[in-house]
Design a protein around this motif. Structure first.
Motif, PDB file in Angstrom:
ATOM      1  N   GLU A  49       0.818  -1.215   0.000  1.00 36.02           N
ATOM      2  CA  GLU A  49       0.000   0.000   0.000  1.00 36.02           C
ATOM      3  C   GLU A  49       0.851   1.264   0.000  1.00 36.02           C
ATOM      4  N   GLY A  50       1.925   1.275   0.769  1.00 29.66           N
ATOM      5  CA  GLY A  50       2.765   2.461   0.851  1.00 29.66           C
ATOM      6  C   GLY A  50       3.940   2.448  -0.114  1.00 29.66           C
ATOM      7  N   THR A  51       3.975   1.470  -1.009  1.00 31.25           N
ATOM      8  CA  THR A  51       5.088   1.341  -1.944  1.00 31.25           C
ATOM      9  C   THR A  51       4.877   2.283  -3.130  1.00 31.25           C
ATOM     10  N   THR A  52       5.823   3.174  -3.322  1.00 28.55           N
ATOM     11  CA  THR A  52       5.696   4.168  -4.387  1.00 28.55           C
ATOM     12  C   THR A  52       6.392   3.742  -5.669  1.00 28.55           C
ATOM     13  N   TYR A  53       7.315   2.763  -5.560  1.00 29.44           N
ATOM     14  CA  TYR A  53       8.131   2.373  -6.712  1.00 29.44           C
ATOM     15  C   TYR A  53       8.707   1.003  -6.448  1.00 29.44           C
ATOM     16  N   LEU A  54       8.805   0.186  -7.480  1.00 31.95           N
ATOM     17  CA  LEU A  54       9.582  -1.044  -7.360  1.00 31.95           C
ATOM     18  C   LEU A  54      10.292  -1.299  -8.673  1.00 31.95           C
ATOM     19  N   ASP A  55      11.456  -1.940  -8.570  1.00 36.31           N
ATOM     20  CA  ASP A  55      12.262  -2.203  -9.762  1.00 36.31           C
ATOM     21  C   ASP A  55      12.566  -3.698  -9.864  1.00 36.31           C
ATOM     22  N   SER A  56      13.431  -4.043 -10.798  1.00 41.13           N
ATOM     23  CA  SER A  56      13.727  -5.452 -11.037  1.00 41.13           C
ATOM     24  C   SER A  56      14.369  -6.128  -9.826  1.00 41.13           C
ATOM     25  N   SER A  57      15.129  -5.390  -9.043  1.00 42.54           N
ATOM     26  CA  SER A  57      15.717  -6.011  -7.851  1.00 42.54           C
ATOM     27  C   SER A  57      14.630  -6.341  -6.831  1.00 42.54           C
ATOM     28  N   ALA A  58      13.569  -5.534  -6.772  1.00 44.47           N
ATOM     29  CA  ALA A  58      12.448  -5.836  -5.881  1.00 44.47           C
ATOM     30  C   ALA A  58      11.745  -7.115  -6.340  1.00 44.47           C
ATOM     31  N   LEU A  59      11.601  -7.270  -7.661  1.00 48.17           N
ATOM     32  CA  LEU A  59      11.007  -8.506  -8.183  1.00 48.17           C
ATOM     33  C   LEU A  59      11.855  -9.703  -7.781  1.00 48.17           C
ATOM     34  N   GLY A  60      13.165  -9.547  -7.851  1.00 45.44           N
ATOM     35  CA  GLY A  60      14.070 -10.613  -7.429  1.00 45.44           C
ATOM     36  C   GLY A  60      13.931 -10.930  -5.949  1.00 45.44           C
ATOM     37  N   MET A  61      13.744  -9.905  -5.134  1.00 43.48           N
ATOM     38  CA  MET A  61      13.571 -10.124  -3.696  1.00 43.48           C
ATOM     39  C   MET A  61      12.273 -10.869  -3.406  1.00 43.48           C
ATOM     40  N   LEU A  62      11.225 -10.571  -4.164  1.00 40.79           N
ATOM     41  CA  LEU A  62       9.973 -11.311  -4.002  1.00 40.79           C
ATOM     42  C   LEU A  62      10.167 -12.783  -4.378  1.00 40.79           C
ATOM     43  N   LEU A  63      10.977 -13.044  -5.386  1.00 38.12           N
ATOM     44  CA  LEU A  63      11.268 -14.434  -5.762  1.00 38.12           C
ATOM     45  C   LEU A  63      12.078 -15.134  -4.675  1.00 38.12           C
ATOM     46  N   LEU A  64      12.991 -14.417  -4.020  1.00 40.01           N
ATOM     47  CA  LEU A  64      13.739 -15.003  -2.899  1.00 40.01           C
ATOM     48  C   LEU A  64      12.798 -15.364  -1.753  1.00 40.01           C
ATOM     49  N   LEU A  65      11.831 -14.484  -1.474  1.00 37.32           N
ATOM     50  CA  LEU A  65      10.833 -14.792  -0.447  1.00 37.32           C
ATOM     51  C   LEU A  65      10.062 -16.043  -0.837  1.00 37.32           C
ATOM     52  N   ARG A  66       9.697 -16.148  -2.102  1.00 36.93           N
ATOM     53  CA  ARG A  66       8.948 -17.318  -2.584  1.00 36.93           C
ATOM     54  C   ARG A  66       9.762 -18.599  -2.368  1.00 36.93           C
ATOM     55  N   ASP A  67      11.047 -18.560  -2.688  1.00 44.21           N
ATOM     56  CA  ASP A  67      11.909 -19.723  -2.448  1.00 44.21           C
ATOM     57  C   ASP A  67      11.964 -20.062  -0.962  1.00 44.21           C
ATOM     58  N   HIS A  68      12.130 -19.036  -0.126  1.00 46.20           N
ATOM     59  CA  HIS A  68      12.204 -19.226   1.324  1.00 46.20           C
ATOM     60  C   HIS A  68      10.913 -19.856   1.854  1.00 46.20           C
ATOM     61  N   ALA A  69       9.785 -19.458   1.272  1.00 47.48           N
ATOM     62  CA  ALA A  69       8.473 -19.898   1.760  1.00 47.48           C
ATOM     63  C   ALA A  69       8.037 -21.248   1.202  1.00 47.48           C
ATOM     64  N   GLY A  70       8.835 -21.859   0.340  1.00 48.17           N
ATOM     65  CA  GLY A  70       8.493 -23.186  -0.146  1.00 48.17           C
ATOM     66  C   GLY A  70       8.356 -23.313  -1.648  1.00 48.17           C
ATOM     67  N   GLY A  71       8.792 -22.315  -2.398  1.00 49.52           N
ATOM     68  CA  GLY A  71       8.777 -22.409  -3.860  1.00 49.52           C
ATOM     69  C   GLY A  71       7.371 -22.517  -4.418  1.00 49.52           C
ATOM     70  N   ASP A  72       7.127 -23.564  -5.202  1.00 51.19           N
ATOM     71  CA  ASP A  72       5.822 -23.745  -5.839  1.00 51.19           C
ATOM     72  C   ASP A  72       4.687 -23.933  -4.837  1.00 51.19           C
TER      73      ASP A  72
END
Length: 101
Positions: A49-72
């Protein structure tokens, strides 16, 4: 930029809130938000909600969270996206990997 995390009362869900720019400068703070909690949640909610901007590194960080949380098998929701953030997520086909609400 501020990143905070809040577990649910039962510890089953962790909400990570991101304020301001979500870019490489947030890398360590974002990882700390889910790695340094003393629980193993089943679900994650990333509140943009308070995010004003995100870039490709943010997308990568979301993918790291996904891996941490169990992948698929990860249960991660991206919520409260403004139109610009939602557009970047759509262009990146992130609706295939995350629940976007």
């Amino acid at each position: 930029m501020a990143i905070t995390s809040h577990p649910s009362a039962d510890g089953q869900e962790l909400t990570i809130s991101i304020q301001g720019r979500f870019d490489f400068g947030a890398h360590q703070e974002f990882r700390d938000a889910y790695e340094r909690v003393n629980l193993s949640p089943k679900r994650y909610v990333v509140d943009l909600e308070g995010t004003t901007y995100l870039d490709s590194s943010a997308l990568g960080m979301l993918l790291l969270l996904r891996d941490h949380a169990g992948g698929d098998h990860a249960q991660i929701s991206l919520v409260n996206c403004n139109p610009n953030v939602r557009k970047i997520l759509a262009i990146s086909n992130f609706e295939q990997l995350f629940k976007i609400a």
